[in-house]
Structure formats: C-alpha cells, structure tokens
Design an enzyme around this catalytic site. Structure first.
Site, PDB file in Angstrom:
ATOM      1  N   ASP A  35     -96.924 -48.652  35.114  1.00  0.00           N
ATOM      2  CA  ASP A  35     -97.526 -47.571  34.338  1.00  0.00           C
ATOM      3  C   ASP A  35     -96.683 -46.306  34.463  1.00  0.00           C
ATOM      4  OD1 ASP A  35     -98.213 -46.604  36.920  1.00  0.00           O
ATOM      5  OD2 ASP A  35    -100.152 -47.623  36.852  1.00  0.00           O
ATOM      6  N   SER A  36     -97.317 -45.153  34.404  1.00  0.00           N
ATOM      7  CA  SER A  36     -96.564 -43.893  34.425  1.00  0.00           C
ATOM      8  C   SER A  36     -95.832 -43.667  35.746  1.00  0.00           C
ATOM      9  CB  SER A  36     -97.497 -42.711  34.149  1.00  0.00           C
ATOM     10  OG  SER A  36     -98.558 -42.667  35.090  1.00  0.00           O
ATOM     11  N   ILE A  37     -96.336 -44.235  36.840  1.00  0.00           N
ATOM     12  CA  ILE A  37     -95.650 -44.041  38.120  1.00  0.00           C
ATOM     13  C   ILE A  37     -94.278 -44.698  38.085  1.00  0.00           C
ATOM     14  CG2 ILE A  37     -95.794 -44.360  40.622  1.00  0.00           C
ATOM     15  CD1 ILE A  37     -98.818 -44.354  40.384  1.00  0.00           C
ATOM     16  N   HIS A 227     -99.577 -39.112  40.860  1.00  0.00           N
ATOM     17  CA  HIS A 227     -98.219 -39.614  40.679  1.00  0.00           C
ATOM     18  C   HIS A 227     -97.343 -39.297  41.885  1.00  0.00           C
ATOM     19  CE1 HIS A 227     -99.737 -39.056  36.506  1.00  0.00           C
ATOM     20  NE2 HIS A 227     -99.148 -40.235  36.338  1.00  0.00           N
TER      21      HIS A 227
END
Length: 268
Positions: A35-37, A227
């Site tokens: 995902d965004s991480i 994050h």
C-alpha cells in the site's frame, strides 16, 4: 584499489569487446507489493529508504520494482495483481514482498478501507497462492506485517482518518500476518515487533501508540502516526535482510551473480 583517470579508462574500454553482443540481457526482479507505505518509500524528505538501500545492495544483480498502491487493502490487491504482475516471459521474478494491513485494519464505517480480520487472512492466503506469482519457478515470497500505529499523531488529522485506526487493532492485524505465514510456510518480516523492540517496549501494558498511554518513541519511526519515516524504513531494511539471510540464503546479494561482468574485475 587501482585508480585511473577517465581518459585512461576510456582508452582501455575501447579495446574491450563484449561477447554475445547480439544477446539481450535482462535483470531478474524483486517486486515490492503493498500500500502507501510501500509506495512512498524513497521520498528524499524522509531520509533513509528501504528500497533504495536494497537496490544498492543488489546493484547489477536484481531490479527492485516498487508496486505500492496508496489506499489499497488486500481486496484491492487481489484485483490489481493480475493487471501489473509480469509473466515469466516478460521477467523472472525471484522475490515478492506482500506488505498490506495498515488500511485493512481501519475501523468499519470510517475510511471505507476496512477488511474484517478473518477476511484479511483469507485474502493473504489468496495472494500467496495467486497463479500470477506461482507461475514463476522457485519464486520466494515475504510477508511483512503492518507497523504499529501512534494514535497520538492522529490529533492533527482530519476526520474520518483521525478516528479510523487503533493501536490494539493494528497489533491484531500484524499478528494475523504472522499466523498466515506460519500456516503457509511463508517467511515473515515481523515489522510490528521490530518497531516495538526499537522503542523499548517490554511486552507489558499499556501498548505504545495507544492514546490512553503516555506518548512513546514511535514518533521517531512513524512520521504521521501511520506511515514509516526514514528510521522506520531503516528498521524494515535491517529486519528484511535478517529474514532473507535465514530463510532464503540463496537470495543474499553475494549469492546472485552480476548480470554483466565488469570490464576490470580487480576494480569490482
């Protein structure tokens, strides 16, 4: 190490011939799927980069491909995997990291990203057995747990994100990743536990990151509570190297030959 001027190198290389010049070479791949991480790793404003450090370690040996998708959960991952994942005819994939859970663990009726815990585990099993991945002979898979969250840092967020995640729920989803790895015989990078160890947690309650506990050192690993920051990616890098060396020793850099041998091996 022998040194030489650029002019001397240029004259020397002009006399060197590469054999099989009609044969096109290709680099095997590690695909980082998450995902965004995963997606935002490498932002120079955050400092240390997990992927960049590994790309340096595997320089001239492996191409590391970032396939991070901001906002995605494991259900979205199953939908998108067949769209981007290369076939064996397109590339040889040696390793895949599957790094989801931070969005799945959001609470119901908040951001729309929630995936119930048991469904999350089923999705992970489906990813591990996906034919697009298993089409690659001897491919290895690494599961990565989501990191802890720091509820204290959510105070500056807008709703619904501000109230969407809880430290105790993040722990449950991290534990689920470990369980799926054990059930499937797949190696796991337990990032959640590594981060907790980094901030000195001894396993006793209260849980670091919980808004009901005192502020913890998680802010040095998470730049916004969710994050990873540079130091968080450094923990991930160190833990992944340990797991690869233990579980998949054939994939440590020294065991993978360079794609094109250097013109001057004594400089390498």
């Amino acid at each position: 190490m022998t040194t030489a001027t650029p002019q001397a190198v240029s004259r020397a290389t002009s006399n060197v011939k590469i054999e099989n010049t009609n044969k096109k070479v290709s680099y095997d791949q590690f695909i980082f799927f998450g995902d965004s991480i995963t997606q935002i790793d490498g932002n120079p404003e955050r400092g240390f980069s997990w992927r960049s450090a590994l790309q340096y370690d595997y320089m001239r040996r492996i191409d590391i491909v970032n396939r991070g998708f901001s906002g995605y959960n494991t259900s979205n991952a199953l939908e998108v995997l067949p769209i981007f994942f290369p076939s064996p005819q397109e590339a040889r994939v040696r390793l895949v990291t599957i790094f989801f859970g931070a969005n799945d663990a959001s609470l119901p009726n908040t951001t729309g990203q929630h995936v119930p815990l048991e469904h999350f585990k089923l999705n992970l099993h489906s990813l591990l057995s996906h034919p697009c991945i298993l089409a690659h002979p001897n491919v290895k898979i690494l599961l990565i747990t989501p990191p802890p969250i720091d509820e204290w840092q959510f105070d500056s967020w807008d709703e619904p994100g501000k109230s969407a995640r809880k430290a105790v729920i993040a722990r449950a989803y991290a534990d689920a990743v470990v369980e799926v790895g054990s059930e499937s015989g797949i190696a796991v990078v337990d990032l959640w536990s590594a981060c907790m160890k980094e901030v000195g947690w001894d396993g006793e309650e209260p849980l670091p990151g919980d808004h009901g506990a005192e502020k913890s050192g998680l802010s040095k690993l998470l730049f916004d509570g969710l994050h990873l920051g540079g130091e968080g990616y450094r923990v991930l890098y160190q833990e992944m190297k340990k797991v690869v060396a233990k579980e998949y020793p054939e994939l440590v850099p020294a065991k993978i030959p360079v794609v094109l041998e250097p013109f001057f091996p004594e400089w390498w």
